[in-house]
Design a protein around this motif. Sequence first.
Motif, mmCIF file in Angstrom:
data_model
loop_
_atom_site.group_PDB
_atom_site.id
_atom_site.type_symbol
_atom_site.label_atom_id
_atom_site.label_comp_id
_atom_site.label_asym_id
_atom_site.label_seq_id
_atom_site.Cartn_x
_atom_site.Cartn_y
_atom_site.Cartn_z
ATOM 1 N N GLN A 48 2.525 -14.834 -4.679
ATOM 2 C CA GLN A 48 1.831 -14.681 -3.618
ATOM 3 C C GLN A 48 2.545 -15.587 -2.510
ATOM 4 O O GLN A 48 2.925 -14.808 -1.464
ATOM 5 C CB GLN A 48 0.399 -15.238 -3.713
ATOM 6 C CG GLN A 48 -0.612 -13.830 -3.262
ATOM 7 C CD GLN A 48 -1.900 -14.147 -3.754
ATOM 8 O OE1 GLN A 48 -2.594 -15.086 -4.095
ATOM 9 N NE2 GLN A 48 -2.329 -13.316 -3.790
ATOM 10 N N SER A 82 -3.557 -3.972 -14.111
ATOM 11 C CA SER A 82 -3.040 -4.979 -13.061
ATOM 12 C C SER A 82 -2.069 -5.503 -12.984
ATOM 13 O O SER A 82 -1.041 -5.669 -12.269
ATOM 14 C CB SER A 82 -4.800 -5.220 -12.503
ATOM 15 O OG SER A 82 -4.613 -6.028 -10.901
ATOM 16 N N ARG A 138 1.192 -5.717 -11.825
ATOM 17 C CA ARG A 138 2.183 -6.961 -11.011
ATOM 18 C C ARG A 138 3.098 -8.097 -11.436
ATOM 19 O O ARG A 138 4.433 -8.288 -10.573
ATOM 20 C CB ARG A 138 0.797 -8.136 -10.075
ATOM 21 C CG ARG A 138 -0.178 -7.048 -9.673
ATOM 22 C CD ARG A 138 -1.558 -8.716 -9.104
ATOM 23 N NE ARG A 138 -0.418 -9.322 -8.438
ATOM 24 C CZ ARG A 138 -1.366 -10.390 -7.743
ATOM 25 N NH1 ARG A 138 -2.392 -10.465 -8.296
ATOM 26 N NH2 ARG A 138 -0.697 -10.953 -7.196
ATOM 27 N N GLU A 163 -6.807 -9.792 -8.827
ATOM 28 C CA GLU A 163 -6.244 -9.947 -7.328
ATOM 29 C C GLU A 163 -6.986 -12.221 -6.584
ATOM 30 O O GLU A 163 -6.304 -12.076 -5.387
ATOM 31 C CB GLU A 163 -6.332 -9.196 -6.379
ATOM 32 C CG GLU A 163 -7.702 -9.261 -6.022
ATOM 33 C CD GLU A 163 -8.709 -7.972 -7.992
ATOM 34 O OE1 GLU A 163 -9.455 -7.668 -6.913
ATOM 35 O OE2 GLU A 163 -8.130 -8.035 -8.431
ATOM 36 N N PHE A 190 0.416 -15.604 -10.554
ATOM 37 C CA PHE A 190 0.730 -15.056 -9.556
ATOM 38 C C PHE A 190 0.329 -15.608 -7.797
ATOM 39 O O PHE A 190 0.576 -14.886 -7.615
ATOM 40 C CB PHE A 190 -0.426 -13.624 -9.764
ATOM 41 C CG PHE A 190 -0.701 -13.094 -10.992
ATOM 42 C CD1 PHE A 190 0.564 -12.340 -10.583
ATOM 43 C CD2 PHE A 190 -0.752 -12.711 -11.528
ATOM 44 C CE1 PHE A 190 1.283 -11.054 -12.153
ATOM 45 C CE2 PHE A 190 -0.992 -11.383 -12.918
ATOM 46 C CZ PHE A 190 0.092 -11.016 -12.727
ATOM 47 N N GLN A 213 -0.875 -0.353 -5.547
ATOM 48 C CA GLN A 213 0.448 -0.664 -6.683
ATOM 49 C C GLN A 213 1.562 0.682 -6.686
ATOM 50 O O GLN A 213 1.201 1.587 -7.896
ATOM 51 C CB GLN A 213 0.309 -2.190 -7.747
ATOM 52 C CG GLN A 213 -0.001 -2.996 -7.643
ATOM 53 C CD GLN A 213 -0.490 -3.735 -8.774
ATOM 54 O OE1 GLN A 213 -0.271 -4.093 -9.545
ATOM 55 N NE2 GLN A 213 -1.758 -4.059 -9.205
ATOM 56 N N THR A 247 -6.976 -2.968 -6.691
ATOM 57 C CA THR A 247 -5.555 -3.056 -6.761
ATOM 58 C C THR A 247 -4.735 -2.359 -7.309
ATOM 59 O O THR A 247 -3.608 -2.499 -7.066
ATOM 60 C CB THR A 247 -6.153 -4.404 -7.439
ATOM 61 O OG1 THR A 247 -7.300 -5.208 -7.644
ATOM 62 C CG2 THR A 247 -4.619 -5.607 -7.650
#
Lengths: 347, 347
Positions: free
Chosen positions: A344, B23, B27, A303, A340, B72, B68
């Motif tokens: 984002q 994760s 994503r 993240e 990412f 999701q 995270t």
Amino acid sequence: MINEESKKIAVIGGGIAGMQSASVLGRLGYQVTIFEKSERLGGNVANWNHLFPHNENATDMISALNTTLESQSNISIAPSTTVLNIANKQNSVSITTPEREYSFDAAIIASGFTPFDATKKEEYGYGIYNHVITSVELEKVEKQNQLSRYVHGKSGKVGFVHCVGSRDEKVCNGYCSKVCCITAIKQAIEVKKQHPNLDVYCFYMDLRLFDRHFESIYREAQEKWGILFIRGRMSEVNEDIKGKLIVRIEDTLSRRPMKLSLDLLVLMVGMVPSEDTQRFASQLSTKSEEDRFIIDNNQILVEQNTGISKGIFAAGTAKSPLTVKETLADAKSVALNVHFYLNQTNL
Amino acid sequence: MINEESKKIAVIGGGIAGMQSASVLGRLGYQVTIFEKSERLGGNVANWNHLFPHNENATDMISALNTTLESQSNISIAPSTTVLNIANKQNSVSITTPEREYSFDAAIIASGFTPFDATKKEEYGYGIYNHVITSVELEKVEKQNQLSRYVHGKSGKVGFVHCVGSRDEKVCNGYCSKVCCITAIKQAIEVKKQHPNLDVYCFYMDLRLFDRHFESIYREAQEKWGILFIRGRMSEVNEDIKGKLIVRIEDTLSRRPMKLSLDLLVLMVGMVPSEDTQRFASQLSTKSEEDRFIIDNNQILVEQNTGISKGIFAAGTAKSPLTVKETLADAKSVALNVHFYLNQTNL
């Protein structure tokens, strides 16, 4: 989701880190431009002969990467192009070359390392005696099958000095260069394969054989190939009147000073951040450490994808000494961070 | 491009490798299920106190990963669920639990490691003497602020033994476990921070401080904290009538046998593939090596994404001892391989 095809990414440096991250981003659909200072891609690895631990052919690896890049129409390559400046603007990254200024959505700095300049360790006689060469030069010698220029006949001695320019505060490199121990062992085995009658020595401080398969290569070196490992720092190298190298070393395990006569001495040169890497680090004012690599604030967790500064990321040996395998994995990982990051900002 | 939302991926094991790869895949848009044998996610790292090199809090890292995952909606977690069998069918991967059989488009095995069982090194007195503990136990002790159970008063001695169950053919683990050297130094510094008057010793064979920041931590340990490094293998540990530990060791640098009286001895236990890892390795008949990790044929270059066998990939310490940072990077990289694999088969 964003439209990847409309996003442009600059990759600065066409070594394996740049090639690998460009390849990943290309496959993810982005428009990628690789800026490479020299005429060809491949960086330092292109000068290598074989790679550890599985003796992969370095040329084959570069070819495979080249083929992947060429097969992707959304990747373009700018060879012989020096990047003078990188800066981040409002919502873009500006890249300046001698010809013009470009605007990108993100950039990866993959400007890598250069081998340590062995002349700085004067006591080892590099640049003075012909039979003192670096590990990089030995790769070239082996690639061209010219080892017999240095060793001939049925007997003789070859030495490898670990940590040349690494773990050495005197030359301002306090860090370990990670690859030299295993490279020395790989090269020592190569020498023994070609000239089994030679005595081959490795002069080391610690054997940093950290990866799972490295330990067994080390055992093979001792048991199968009879390579001799001596724990000690070399104090000086001279040449006698017959042109043989005379090295002095203290064996720290037996506590005896040793004097050896060698036909060839190979200096395992460490990794120093390349000039471009140092320049970019100072342009971007990344927190400067004494070792001059780019400090990446980018965290390892998924993240946290901020990069060095907004939209600017660093990959591979520009950040730290790494093995080939680690460099390729890092380049993949950084490419994903860029993906990412761009997602984002566009959600 | 494929429709990621229609693709289902199983992640087996909810340690940091499993959490990180889930994760990433989440994503990227996939439907991900994490199968975890125990009640909670976090694996071995959840038992840790602080991490090197920057003293990160392990609990914070696990929390960040948990957050995270929870954010999701396309990631689901199956706790307390053992995977009995993994097999690849025509175009899918079959996962069997005690309850039922599932079908997935791809699977990642992230079944990790277990710490080496220190009772196998009988000579170190683990399980016999109360003041001999493992590095894993010391983390718990420090987490609970209970170091004074072992050391009290103004003086005393604490020893750390490197390579317990690593680089040791007698216990069938020839490989280096990679993290023990730096963990020992991290733990030694923690002990000194809490009890500056103690004498702290590290007994090592080679100091494998391979990463860029490790060398400076080593110097800090010596210069700032006065930790003593002794190169040698410990031969035996006993207890005297006062309950003090008596250790015998040969200092291989000074070539002297030493006898020391210690208040606490910490055994730096290496990494052994977990039972599940060993079981999956044998189910999938990956080329079995003596060290029992999963052999990943998956190549490092981007274009080679075949996995162990079609659709089945391995991530993290199921393949090899790795640091936390390396594990997270590998998990990312493998997640990307799965993405490319699923795209390839659907182009």
